[in-house]
Write a protein that holds these residues in place. Structure first.
Motif, mmCIF file in Angstrom:
data_model
loop_
_atom_site.group_PDB
_atom_site.id
_atom_site.type_symbol
_atom_site.label_atom_id
_atom_site.label_comp_id
_atom_site.label_asym_id
_atom_site.label_seq_id
_atom_site.Cartn_x
_atom_site.Cartn_y
_atom_site.Cartn_z
ATOM 1 N N ASN A 173 0.838 -1.206 0.000
ATOM 2 C CA ASN A 173 0.000 0.000 0.000
ATOM 3 C C ASN A 173 0.871 1.253 0.000
ATOM 4 O O ASN A 173 1.832 1.368 0.753
ATOM 5 C CB ASN A 173 -0.924 0.006 1.216
ATOM 6 N N LYS A 223 -0.927 4.575 -1.028
ATOM 7 C CA LYS A 223 -1.872 5.645 -0.732
ATOM 8 C C LYS A 223 -2.718 5.322 0.499
ATOM 9 O O LYS A 223 -2.926 6.171 1.352
ATOM 10 C CB LYS A 223 -2.775 5.892 -1.942
ATOM 11 N N THR A 224 -3.182 4.100 0.571
ATOM 12 C CA THR A 224 -4.104 3.717 1.636
ATOM 13 C C THR A 224 -3.382 3.652 2.976
ATOM 14 O O THR A 224 -2.323 3.021 3.097
ATOM 15 C CB THR A 224 -4.743 2.347 1.332
ATOM 16 N N GLU A 277 -2.572 -1.716 -5.095
ATOM 17 C CA GLU A 277 -3.574 -0.652 -5.181
ATOM 18 C C GLU A 277 -3.931 -0.372 -6.638
ATOM 19 O O GLU A 277 -3.115 -0.566 -7.539
ATOM 20 C CB GLU A 277 -3.051 0.620 -4.525
ATOM 21 N N GLY A 287 -6.910 8.354 0.862
ATOM 22 C CA GLY A 287 -6.357 7.094 1.356
ATOM 23 C C GLY A 287 -7.104 6.536 2.545
ATOM 24 O O GLY A 287 -6.607 5.639 3.236
#
Length: 628
Positions: free
Chosen positions: A204, A206-207, A267, A298
């Motif tokens: 990951n 962005k998240t 992602e 995110g």
């Protein structure tokens, strides 16, 4: 006596006991013939007069005799007797200390005495190391051993059954690692269950980590459960933030008796700008523009702004005023509102169109609405919902001369028209319950979907317009063959109270979302309705085999719809709508994630279609599921 058992690492079965194997032990002539008697002449022919089993206290002699080749009346043979001793040993209940003593009788026959020594009987069990399964769950497979002499084969089968039970429950890393007995016959079972040392997240960018972690119900220190991990992966994938979700499991370097789990993510691009257009029965030829982000900041939040302009309702009767359709909506979805069991959907919308329910009127709606959904602890497939919103509805006359003629022709006072054009400002509160056990949301083949909702609309600019409605829906999916499904649907709605409920809030039947094969509102509008559908959905032969994702979700449908409205409105009366209908037809449906089912259907009325209908039926185009 069986002194100790050890479990194999790979096949999870109990290994052979470390004792002298009777198959490799030569039972000597002296051992077999040991007795205070004259030696039998090997060259003489002697028949067995009787066989006596000695030393079998728990195991019945009859069961031993059934295993032997030599029987009463058989010709005695030393080699066959040797094989019978080996067979008796393989039964698993006896030690290797056994012998056969032939005693010659005066009549030349032989009385055969077989002396055995039973293993120590199993008296009880102890279990250690188990936390995922209770003692009772494990002991159920061991109880058949109790009271019988220890039997390696039977113990192996019990161990296999226990390991298989762990596997079925999802504990695929759990196993019995050792069994040993006490001198008093107690079997001691040791279990290694495969606990999780730590859970790591990879891939990951962005998240946020904590957004991912709140979707993972499995925790460090818990026994690894493949079923639970799969649910976690499905939950992560359904957030629409990832195009691939996987997991790896490795033995922990910190603790060799535990495992490290890594959740591997890929992602996907979640922000998008869309331009589109098409044709729909409700909006006509339309163009649309939208901007959305399914992983806003995110945080797995979804934000969407859409706008649409349509030419107006197609394939409707003359009751709907031809008017350019304008729609705009800003929506925000929070999947984790306060805690993991809650979600919140909020939206602000504007709609300007020719009214579906009030004949020849122009309708404008402006509103704001929020829906809180809560997953119930008593059943994870059930959820409660609460919708709260404020909506302003404005209705204007669209064709004054035409509506005056219709009223006059049917004997209605034109003064009643003002009631039809009643709109206003409403506060809406709608609690509901929903149940969803579908196997998937794109092309479900198993399970059920049901909901019930009560809607209370308070008239803020006139309390007399306050009304309440009850609406329910149930669907049942039945698999047919390998890829097809049969769906039965029932829907109903009724006014609970509100003598002056505005006609704009009436129920309607007809069109792509209710009774297909009729124009929009072609069956009628009223204060109550009931309808049902049966639909067979199947892949198009050979098309679903093509390696194109779009075609994988394409379904050919065959269906029957039926419905009826009650307490018809003035609109139904002045347009002589039939108020009840049965139709049958065929269609094409494709389910698109994030949008829902898109469908094109052609339906044939099987009952009276009214003067404004067409007995040859209609095409209908729909986006989304049926209404109500």
């Amino acid at each position: 006596m069986v002194s100790q058992f050890a479990c194999a690492e790979d096949d999870k079965t109990v290994q052979d006991v470390t004792i002298q194997d009777i198959e490799s032990q030569e039972i000597t002539e002296q051992e077999v013939m040991e007795a205070d008697m004259d030696e039998i002449d090997a060259s003489s022919v002697s028949y067995i007069n009787d066989i006596e089993i000695l030393g079998a206290n728990i195991i019945k002699p009859e069961s031993i005799l059934k295993k032997m080749t030599l029987q009463k009346g058989s010709l005695y043979d030393k080699d066959i007797m040797q094989q019978d001793l080996k067979t008796i040993y393989r039964m698993g209940y006896f030690t290797e200390r056994m012998k056969a003593i032939p005693v010659k009788n005066s009549n030349g026959t032989i009385s055969l005495k077989i002396i055995l020594e039973e293993n120590i009987p199993v008296t009880d069990f102890t279990i250690e190391g188990n936390t995922a399964l209770s003692n009772q769950e494990i002991i159920q497979y061991l109880l058949p051993l109790k009271g019988k002499p220890q039997n390696i084969s039977a113990i192996n089968k019990a161990v296999e059954s226990i390991n298989e039970y762990y596997y079925q429950k999802g504990y695929i890393l759990s196993k019995i690692d050792s069994i040993y007995d006490d001198p008093d016959g107690v079997l001691n079972i040791s279990v290694t269950e495969g606990k999780i040392n730590k859970i790591m997240i990879a891939g990951n960018e962005k998240t946020k980590d904590y957004v991912i972690e709140r979707n993972i119900m499995t925790e460090p220190g818990a026994v690894y459960n493949e079923n639970q991990i799969k649910q976690d992966l499905i939950r992560l994938y359904s957030t629409q933030a990832f195009k691939d979700v996987n997991r790896t499991v490795e033995i922990s370097e910190e603790n060799p008796d535990a495992y490290d789990v890594t959740i591997e993510l890929k992602e996907q691009r979640t922000a998008s700008v869309s331009l589109g257009g098409g044709i729909d029965s409700a909006t006509g030829v339309f163009g649309s523009v939208g901007i959305s982000d399914n992983n806003f900041r995110g945080l797995n939040q979804r934000v969407s702004l859409t706008g649409m302009v349509g030419s107006g309702v197609l394939m409707s009767d003359a009751s709907i005023k031809s008017h350019i359709n304008y729609q705009a909506e800003l929506s925000f979805f929070e999947p984790h509102f306060l805690n993991a069991d809650n979600s919140l959907m909020s939206k602000i919308y504007f709609r300007d169109l020719g009214s579906y329910q009030v004949p020849l009127a122009l309708e404008r709606r402006i509103g704001v609405e929020s829906t809180l959904a809560h997953r119930l602890a008593i059943n994870p497939r059930m959820s409660s919902t609460l919708t709260v919103g404020i909506e302003h509805i404005n209705l204007e006359e669209g064709a004054k001369n035409d509506i005056r003629d219709l009223y006059w022709r049917h004997g209605y006072d034109i003064a009643e028209r003002s009631k039809e054009l009643t709109g206003g400002l409403f506060l809406k509160i709608a609690p509901g319950l929903a149940y969803d056990s579908r196997d998937n949301t794109l092309n479900p083949r198993h399970g059920a979907l049901a909901s019930v909702r009560y809607e209370e609309a308070f008239g803020l600019d006139g309390f007399g317009k306050t009304n309440g409605r009850l609406i329910g829906m149930a669907k049942r999916y039945i698999p047919i063959a390998k890829k097809s499904s049969l769906t039965f649907t029932g829907r109903g709605g009724m006014k609970i109270h509100g003598e002056n409920m505005p006609e704009i809030m009436a129920f309607r039947l007809g069109g792509p979302y209710t009774i297909r094969g009729y124009k929009v509102n072609g069956v009628g509008t009223g204060t109550s309705f009931i309808m049902g559908s049966a639909e067979l959905a199947t892949p198009i032969p050979f098309v679903d085999r093509l390696k194109v994702n779009f075609l994988q979700n394409l379904r050919l449908t065959f269906w029957v719809d039926a419905g009826k409205v009650f307490n018809p409105t003035i609109a139904s009366k002045i347009y002589d709508r039939p108020e009840q209908a049965i139709t049958a037809g065929v269609g094409l449906k494709i389910n698109i994630p994030g949008v829902g089912p898109l469908s094109v259907d052609y339906g044939f009325p099987l009952t009276n279609c009214g003067p404004n209908g067409n007995s040859n039926g209609y095409f209908t185009f729909g986006v989304g599921d049926m209404m109500y």
